[in-house]
Scaffold this motif. Structure first.
Motif, PDB file in Angstrom:
ATOM      1  N   LYS A 406       1.076  -1.312  -0.020  1.00 25.80           N
ATOM      2  CA  LYS A 406       0.271   0.380   0.044  1.00 25.80           C
ATOM      3  C   LYS A 406       0.845   1.316  -0.173  1.00 25.80           C
ATOM      4  N   GLY A 407       2.234   0.552   0.178  1.00 22.23           N
ATOM      5  CA  GLY A 407       3.082   2.232   0.316  1.00 22.23           C
ATOM      6  C   GLY A 407       2.844   2.956   1.275  1.00 22.23           C
ATOM      7  N   GLU A 408       2.603   2.502   2.784  1.00 17.34           N
ATOM      8  CA  GLU A 408       2.821   3.037   3.711  1.00 17.34           C
ATOM      9  C   GLU A 408       4.237   2.565   4.497  1.00 17.34           C
ATOM     10  N   ALA A 409       4.090   3.233   5.993  1.00 14.62           N
ATOM     11  CA  ALA A 409       5.267   2.886   6.248  1.00 14.62           C
ATOM     12  C   ALA A 409       5.153   1.763   7.638  1.00 14.62           C
ATOM     13  N   ALA A 410       6.568   0.440   7.571  1.00 17.33           N
ATOM     14  CA  ALA A 410       6.099  -0.497   8.531  1.00 17.33           C
ATOM     15  C   ALA A 410       7.508  -1.009   8.602  1.00 17.33           C
ATOM     16  N   ASP A 411       7.658  -1.408  10.352  1.00 21.00           N
ATOM     17  CA  ASP A 411       8.488  -2.074  10.641  1.00 21.00           C
ATOM     18  C   ASP A 411       8.938  -3.149   9.630  1.00 21.00           C
ATOM     19  N   PHE A 412      10.323  -3.523   9.388  1.00 22.60           N
ATOM     20  CA  PHE A 412      10.541  -4.316   8.223  1.00 22.60           C
ATOM     21  C   PHE A 412      10.120  -5.887   9.362  1.00 22.60           C
ATOM     22  N   PHE A 413       9.872  -6.998   8.716  1.00 22.99           N
ATOM     23  CA  PHE A 413       9.975  -8.421   9.054  1.00 22.99           C
ATOM     24  C   PHE A 413      10.523  -9.142   8.324  1.00 22.99           C
TER      25      PHE A 413
END
Length: 614
Positions: A406-413
């Motif tokens: 979605k182009g949203e910021a998120a912490d990598f997992f």
């Protein structure tokens, strides 16, 4: 070597008077009309005039023998070796009888045997490829060693390298095999290769055997240090569930797993009504316990009398408890008491098992660092814990991928692999378990999010059929049960001839049926670089324990030799009753030491004397 007998576009018979054939050997057939054809030996036999024609069914029928005579073979004088060869790619026309056949060079069959070199899992050697060793690529030589008839043997054939990157297209691995077939050993080899590539992996280990710190007795050039590549964590002491992070649905799943099945609707209703957001274990357990006690007291009027009595005694602690009990009882008095007791009992059992005393931060950090995390515990507790662990990790990865999409910021997992031994206990066929639903979801959708399964089981017939169907690579070791063999035949491209061989495979041999390879390949797993703590023969362990027992007994009494019949009571009192409870038992110990060679007996007029022999 030549093609003999009646041929078709799929199968031919190849004969030789010089060298016998091996099952799964690849041959090149030079057909003058169709060019070079490649085939795999699926059956072999030999013929001479002293053997009846029908000893091996149709392999040596009249048509083949007549063809051999026409080709110049002296079948009455020579032993003739016959191979049934199935073409790897169907020919346009029946193969010409009399066509020459030969063993291939490596570059002629490389595309069939080696799908990748970089970032692949080097699992073992492809069987019946010894003739290719002389022409094999240099970077595929001497990668490992195998154990043959109890002896360590250098690589003798083409290595089997599993293209793990292709799991993105053909996900999930199944490992099937009976007890003693090499199934757990094969899983250890796969996990070693995964660790070499730093691929994040979680292993559920009910047998406490997937420890990679102890090295095998291998040449140093094959050795590898895995100590910084893996982490063993035990449920209760190292990892657990952080209770306040649980949703009501998570809690229902956990308590349901502890019940060894699905909770009743009434029990689920109790949890849904009484669990509050951010409850700790103690706040939730206290609420349940107070309500249980209130039900035992009977009604609100009796609780009020107990409250007044506590006030009159000045017992502030009881006053607070009864006031809280009245509050809980007034809110939840319609909850069924029997269901409440069932939930409370299961909740307290999980706490006693240590499930709520830790969290899974070590697992998450290990995956972020590319490690293999081995989660150990009893199978029942693993069943409970895996529901929470798998769901949490899978949805963390899924949320990250969805946010990225979605182009949203998120912490990598990171993407990761889940490996299970005894997987039919986690995802059984025919009935539901809490962990089964999340495993089934990963089997069907995990590929999109980079989450893959390695499922090992002795009983593939007991594994959920939907999950079995999603395993695009199946590694099949020795399997005896007809029901399991039937499932394997349904779910793989193993031929009927190969299926007949399954009950007789040597430990460590396996068939790999994979969409990645495009056909079934027989392999022998390489020697593991590490060894399990369960590798010791139990009978050797017993002998060692008994020998130590007698050596300890000898060391206790050796300063008292010689021992006469009159000395037995005195010596026993000095060495202690832990050696023997009475004089008769002490004499039995001495006789055993005579039998073991520590002591000798000399007869005298006063009876038998026990003398030190060392």
């Amino acid at each position: 070597m030549q093609v003999a007998g009646i041929t078709n576009q799929q199968e031919v018979f190849v004969v030789s008077k010089d060298k016998p054939f091996k099952i799964n050997q690849i041959l090149i057939i030079e057909d003058k009309l169709q060019g070079t054809l490649r085939g795999e030996v699926v059956e072999t036999t030999s013929y001479n005039k002293f053997v009846p024609l029908n000893i091996n069914g149709e392999m040596a029928d009249g048509n083949i023998l007549a063809s051999l005579k026409n080709l110049g073979y002296e079948i009455d004088e020579n032993t003739i070796y016959i191979a049934k060869v199935r073409l790897i790619q169907e020919a346009m026309y029946p193969v010409t009888t009399g066509s020459e056949a030969r063993f291939p060079k490596f570059n002629e069959v490389k595309d069939l045997l080696v799908k990748c070199k970089d970032r692949g899992l080097v699992l073992g050697v492809i069987k019946s490829t010894e003739e290719l060793l002389d022409t094999i690529d240099e970077d595929l030589e001497d990668l490992f060693c195998t154990l043959e008839n109890g002896k360590i043997t250098n690589q003798n054939g083409v290595p089997f390298i599993f293209d793990i990157k292709s799991m993105n297209q053909y996900p999930h691995i199944g490992i099937f095999g009976g007890s003693g077939s090499g199934k757990s050993f094969g899983m250890r080899v796969i996990l070693e290769e995964i660790m070499k590539l730093n691929i994040p992996t979680v292993v559920l280990d009910p047998h406490y055997e997937m420890d990679f710190s102890k090295k095998s007795d291998l040449d140093s050039k094959y050795s590898f240090d895995f100590n910084d590549k893996f982490l063993c964590l035990q449920i209760g002491s190292d990892i657990g569930v952080k209770f306040q992070d649980l949703t009501t649905r998570d809690l229902i799943n956990l308590i349901s797993a502890a019940a060894a099945g699905t909770l009743t609707e009434a029990m689920s209703s109790v949890i849904e009504r009484m669990h509050k957001f951010k409850d700790t274990y103690f706040s939730f357990e206290r609420r349940l316990s107070l309500l249980k006690e209130a039900f035992e007291i009977g009604n609100e009027a009796k609780i009020n009398r107990l409250l007044e009595d506590a006030k009159s005694r000045g017992d502030d602690e009881d006053v607070r408890r009864y006031e809280e009990m009245i509050e809980v009882f007034s809110e939840y008095k319609t909850v069924p008491a029997q269901s409440l007791n069932g939930v409370l009992w299961r909740l307290q059992r999980l706490y006693r098992d240590g499930l709520f005393t830790r969290d899974i931060k070590d697992v998450e950090n290990g995956l972020l660092n590319g490690k293999t995390i081995v989660v150990q515990g009893p199978i029942k507790l693993l069943n409970v814990f895996s529901t929470y662990l798998i769901s949490t990790l899978y949805y963390k990865r899924r949320e990250y991928r969805d946010a990225k999409q979605k182009g949203e910021a998120a912490d990598f997992f990171p993407p990761f692999i889940l490996a299970f031994d005894e997987s039919h206990n986690f995802a059984p066929k025919g009935y539901e378990t809490p962990s089964k639903s999340i495993i089934k979801e990963i089997a069907q959708e995990g590929r999109k999010y980079g989450v893959f399964l390695i499922l090992a089981t002795q009983r593939p017939a007991l594994l959920d059929e939907t999950i079995t169907a999603q395993l695009n690579t199946k590694i099949v070791f020795r399997t005896v049960r007809a029901s399991d063999i039937d499932i394997i035949k349904e779910e793989t491209d193993i031929t009927s001839e190969e299926a007949k061989r399954l009950p007789y495979l040597t430990s460590g041999d396996a068939f790999v049926s994979s969409a990645i390879m495009g056909r079934t390949i027989p392999i022998r797993f390489r020697m593991a670089i590490t060894t399990t703590c369960h590798g010791e023969n139990p009978f050797d362990e017993l002998d060692e324990a008994l020998n130590k027992k007698y050596e300890d007994a000898y060391n206790k009494i050796k300063r008292h030799f010689p021992i006469s019949p009159a000395d037995l009571t005195r010596v026993l009192s000095e060495v202690g009753s832990d050696l023997a409870p009475n004089v008769e038992a002490f004499k039995i110990v001495l006789d055993k030491l005579v039998e073991k060679g520590y002591v000798e007996v000399k007869n005298s007029p006063f009876g038998a004397f026990y003398m030190d022999k060392k």
